[in-house]
Design an enzyme around this catalytic site. Structure first.
Site, PDB file in Angstrom:
ATOM      1  N   TYR A  53     -29.823 -35.228 -16.808  1.00 48.59           N
ATOM      2  CA  TYR A  53     -29.200 -34.200 -16.854  1.00 48.59           C
ATOM      3  C   TYR A  53     -29.248 -33.187 -17.776  1.00 48.59           C
ATOM      4  O   TYR A  53     -29.627 -31.853 -17.398  1.00 48.59           O
ATOM      5  CB  TYR A  53     -27.710 -34.544 -16.262  1.00 48.59           C
ATOM      6  CG  TYR A  53     -26.734 -33.494 -15.851  1.00 48.59           C
ATOM      7  CD1 TYR A  53     -26.726 -33.120 -14.680  1.00 48.59           C
ATOM      8  CD2 TYR A  53     -25.681 -32.985 -16.806  1.00 48.59           C
ATOM      9  CE1 TYR A  53     -26.014 -32.038 -14.165  1.00 48.59           C
ATOM     10  CE2 TYR A  53     -24.814 -31.778 -16.315  1.00 48.59           C
ATOM     11  CZ  TYR A  53     -25.016 -31.429 -15.104  1.00 48.59           C
ATOM     12  OH  TYR A  53     -24.097 -30.536 -14.727  1.00 48.59           O
TER      13      TYR A  53
ATOM     14  N   LYS B  64     -30.887 -29.467 -17.435  1.00 46.83           N
ATOM     15  CA  LYS B  64     -30.431 -28.112 -17.929  1.00 46.83           C
ATOM     16  C   LYS B  64     -30.798 -27.387 -19.064  1.00 46.83           C
ATOM     17  O   LYS B  64     -30.977 -26.198 -19.159  1.00 46.83           O
ATOM     18  CB  LYS B  64     -28.801 -28.492 -18.027  1.00 46.83           C
ATOM     19  CG  LYS B  64     -27.923 -29.021 -16.700  1.00 46.83           C
ATOM     20  CD  LYS B  64     -27.906 -28.210 -15.764  1.00 46.83           C
ATOM     21  CE  LYS B  64     -27.155 -28.564 -14.212  1.00 46.83           C
ATOM     22  NZ  LYS B  64     -26.909 -27.672 -13.356  1.00 46.83           N
TER      23      LYS B  64
HETATM   24  P1  NAD Z   1     -20.996 -30.521  -6.126  1.00 37.67           P
HETATM   25  O1  NAD Z   1     -21.415 -31.997  -5.975  1.00 37.67           O
HETATM   26  O2  NAD Z   1     -19.928 -30.296  -5.277  1.00 37.67           O
HETATM   27  O3  NAD Z   1     -21.981 -29.488  -5.744  1.00 37.67           O
HETATM   28  C1  NAD Z   1     -23.492 -29.763  -5.718  1.00 37.67           C
HETATM   29  C2  NAD Z   1     -24.081 -29.342  -4.505  1.00 37.67           C
HETATM   30  O4  NAD Z   1     -25.589 -29.502  -4.486  1.00 37.67           O
HETATM   31  C3  NAD Z   1     -23.595 -30.147  -3.486  1.00 37.67           C
HETATM   32  O5  NAD Z   1     -23.092 -29.190  -2.194  1.00 37.67           O
HETATM   33  C4  NAD Z   1     -24.844 -30.853  -2.935  1.00 37.67           C
HETATM   34  O6  NAD Z   1     -25.116 -31.242  -1.449  1.00 37.67           O
HETATM   35  C5  NAD Z   1     -25.968 -29.855  -3.057  1.00 37.67           C
HETATM   36  N1  NAD Z   1     -27.477 -30.523  -3.437  1.00 37.67           N
HETATM   37  C6  NAD Z   1     -27.690 -31.664  -4.131  1.00 37.67           C
HETATM   38  N2  NAD Z   1     -28.673 -31.844  -4.019  1.00 37.67           N
HETATM   39  C7  NAD Z   1     -29.390 -31.045  -3.199  1.00 37.67           C
HETATM   40  C8  NAD Z   1     -30.874 -30.542  -2.746  1.00 37.67           C
HETATM   41  N3  NAD Z   1     -31.680 -31.501  -3.031  1.00 37.67           N
HETATM   42  N4  NAD Z   1     -30.792 -29.618  -2.057  1.00 37.67           N
HETATM   43  C9  NAD Z   1     -29.938 -28.562  -1.744  1.00 37.67           C
HETATM   44  N5  NAD Z   1     -28.500 -28.942  -2.206  1.00 37.67           N
HETATM   45  C10 NAD Z   1     -28.453 -30.041  -2.833  1.00 37.67           C
HETATM   46  O7  NAD Z   1     -20.767 -30.319  -7.681  1.00 37.67           O
HETATM   47  P2  NAD Z   1     -20.393 -28.929  -8.446  1.00 37.67           P
HETATM   48  O8  NAD Z   1     -19.635 -29.241  -9.518  1.00 37.67           O
HETATM   49  O9  NAD Z   1     -19.909 -28.059  -7.374  1.00 37.67           O
HETATM   50  O10 NAD Z   1     -21.962 -28.650  -8.948  1.00 37.67           O
HETATM   51  C11 NAD Z   1     -22.513 -27.271  -8.595  1.00 37.67           C
HETATM   52  C12 NAD Z   1     -23.350 -26.934 -10.120  1.00 37.67           C
HETATM   53  O11 NAD Z   1     -22.404 -26.866 -10.830  1.00 37.67           O
HETATM   54  C13 NAD Z   1     -24.196 -28.057 -10.275  1.00 37.67           C
HETATM   55  O12 NAD Z   1     -25.513 -27.541 -10.588  1.00 37.67           O
HETATM   56  C14 NAD Z   1     -23.759 -28.698 -11.566  1.00 37.67           C
HETATM   57  O13 NAD Z   1     -24.825 -29.493 -12.475  1.00 37.67           O
HETATM   58  C15 NAD Z   1     -22.863 -27.597 -12.051  1.00 37.67           C
HETATM   59  N6  NAD Z   1     -22.147 -27.783 -13.006  1.00 37.67           N
HETATM   60  C16 NAD Z   1     -20.748 -28.512 -12.768  1.00 37.67           C
HETATM   61  C17 NAD Z   1     -19.808 -28.602 -13.533  1.00 37.67           C
HETATM   62  C18 NAD Z   1     -18.400 -29.289 -13.131  1.00 37.67           C
HETATM   63  O14 NAD Z   1     -17.668 -29.783 -14.178  1.00 37.67           O
HETATM   64  N7  NAD Z   1     -18.281 -29.547 -11.889  1.00 37.67           N
HETATM   65  C19 NAD Z   1     -19.911 -28.465 -15.047  1.00 37.67           C
HETATM   66  C20 NAD Z   1     -21.224 -27.908 -15.505  1.00 37.67           C
HETATM   67  C21 NAD Z   1     -22.229 -27.494 -14.358  1.00 37.67           C
END
Ligand code: NAD
Length: 269
Positions: free
Chosen positions: A170, A174
């Site tokens: 991860y 990133k």
């Molecule tokens: P989440 O799991 O709700 O969202 C991730 C989404 O990506 C899901 O809807 C999933 O279906 C989709 N996805 C996964 N593989 C895919 C693919 N091959 N093609 C299309 N869609 C796909 O979680 P989130 O927290 O909303 O994550 C969104 C982004 O934010 C991610 O990139 C994550 O790394 C980043 N992020 C999240 C946090 C946190 O604390 N939640 C912190 C930093 C970064």
């Protein structure tokens, strides 16, 4: 009173700041992506709600946007597959007329000790979190270059910079997105395409469910955050809407951190 309670939360000063724009959000059927799609639509953008494998969840987002008089369409694609991305972006452009904003939000996390990490896990995380943004950005930017420019926003993470033991794939993905942003900002600037990373800290979404459902882990996490709370998807969505607007047209090639101060906390994560 009941009508007021159901009004969207968009402040009047930002109302319709994205009118006339077309924005595609990957991974928009849940979490941060869902909220970004809703907020972009509230500000007037036509929104593409990308999803994989869960048509009902994507349809729920499209319906929620329609209920607020916004315009959205569900766009199925696995962002790690070139053929899917090519079809999705060209279908979106056909239906929305153009693409002005791409939000590379889709992402996955896999935890395992480095000494036990498998090739399969490594490839999977890289494919979604780094190759996905490459494929989507290339397709969107080819169109933006012809229509006068646009904005690419990558939802990265504080872990584009901050080590996180157990999450080497991860962090590497990133970190790669961090350099992709900086490199593309230079290469695409002549086409008037801005490229910006948004690096959230801990945000309450399904990706963090294990931590959020464990009271001890949750409390330990909150203690690491100087502002004393876990972020909400709407915190990130509002920032993305600003970056997507013409007000942010001089921002490119950088990362905007949104983490309640987490990165500056000694001994964090
Ligand atoms: P989440 O799991 O709700 O969202 C991730 C989404 O990506 C899901 O809807 C999933 O279906 C989709 N996805 C996964 N593989 C895919 C693919 N091959 N093609 C299309 N869609 C796909 O979680 P989130 O927290 O909303 O994550 C969104 C982004 O934010 C991610 O990139 C994550 O790394 C980043 N992020 C999240 C946090 C946190 O604390 N939640 C912190 C930093 C970064």
């Amino acid at each position: 009173m009941s009508t007021l309670r159901h009004m969207p939360s968009t402040p009047p000063s930002q109302h319709r700041s994205l009118q006339g724009k077309a924005a595609l959000v990957t991974g928009a059927s849940s979490g941060i992506g869902r909220e970004i799609a809703l907020e972009l639509a509230r500000r007037g953008a036509v929104v593409g709600v990308n999803y994989i494998g869960k048509p009902d969840a994507a349809q729920e987002v499209v319906q929620a946007i329609a209920n607020e008089q916004g315009k959205a369409l569900a766009c199925e694609a696995d962002v790690s597959k070139a053929a899917d991305v090519t079809r999705m972006v060209s279908d979106f452009i056909k239906q929305a007329g153009r693409i002005d904003v791409l939000v590379n939000n889709a992402g996955i996390e896999e935890e395992s000790p480095f000494l036990e990490k498998t090739e399969e896990e490594w490839d999977k995380v890289m494919a979604v979190n780094l190759k996905g943004p490459f494929l989507c950005t290339q397709m969107a930017a080819r169109s933006m270059a012809k229509t006068g420019g646009g904005t690419i926003i990558n939802i990265s993470s504080v872990h584009e910079d901050l080590p996180f033991p157990g999450y080497a794939s991860y962090c590497a993905a990133k970190g790669g997105l961090r350099m992709l942003c900086r490199d593309l900002a230079l290469e695409l600037a002549p086409h008037k395409i801005n490229v910006v990373n948004v690096a959230p800290g801990a945000i309450a979404t399904p990706i963090n469910l294990r931590t959020l459902q464990d009271p001890e882990k949750k409390l330990a996490l909150i203690r690491e955050i100087p502002l004393g709370r876990i972020g909400e998807p709407s915190d990130v969505a509002k920032l993305v809407c600003y970056l997507a607007s013409d007000d942010a047209s001089y921002i490119t090639g950088t990362t905007v951190v949104i983490d309640g101060g987490l990165m500056h906390q000694t001994g964090s994560l």
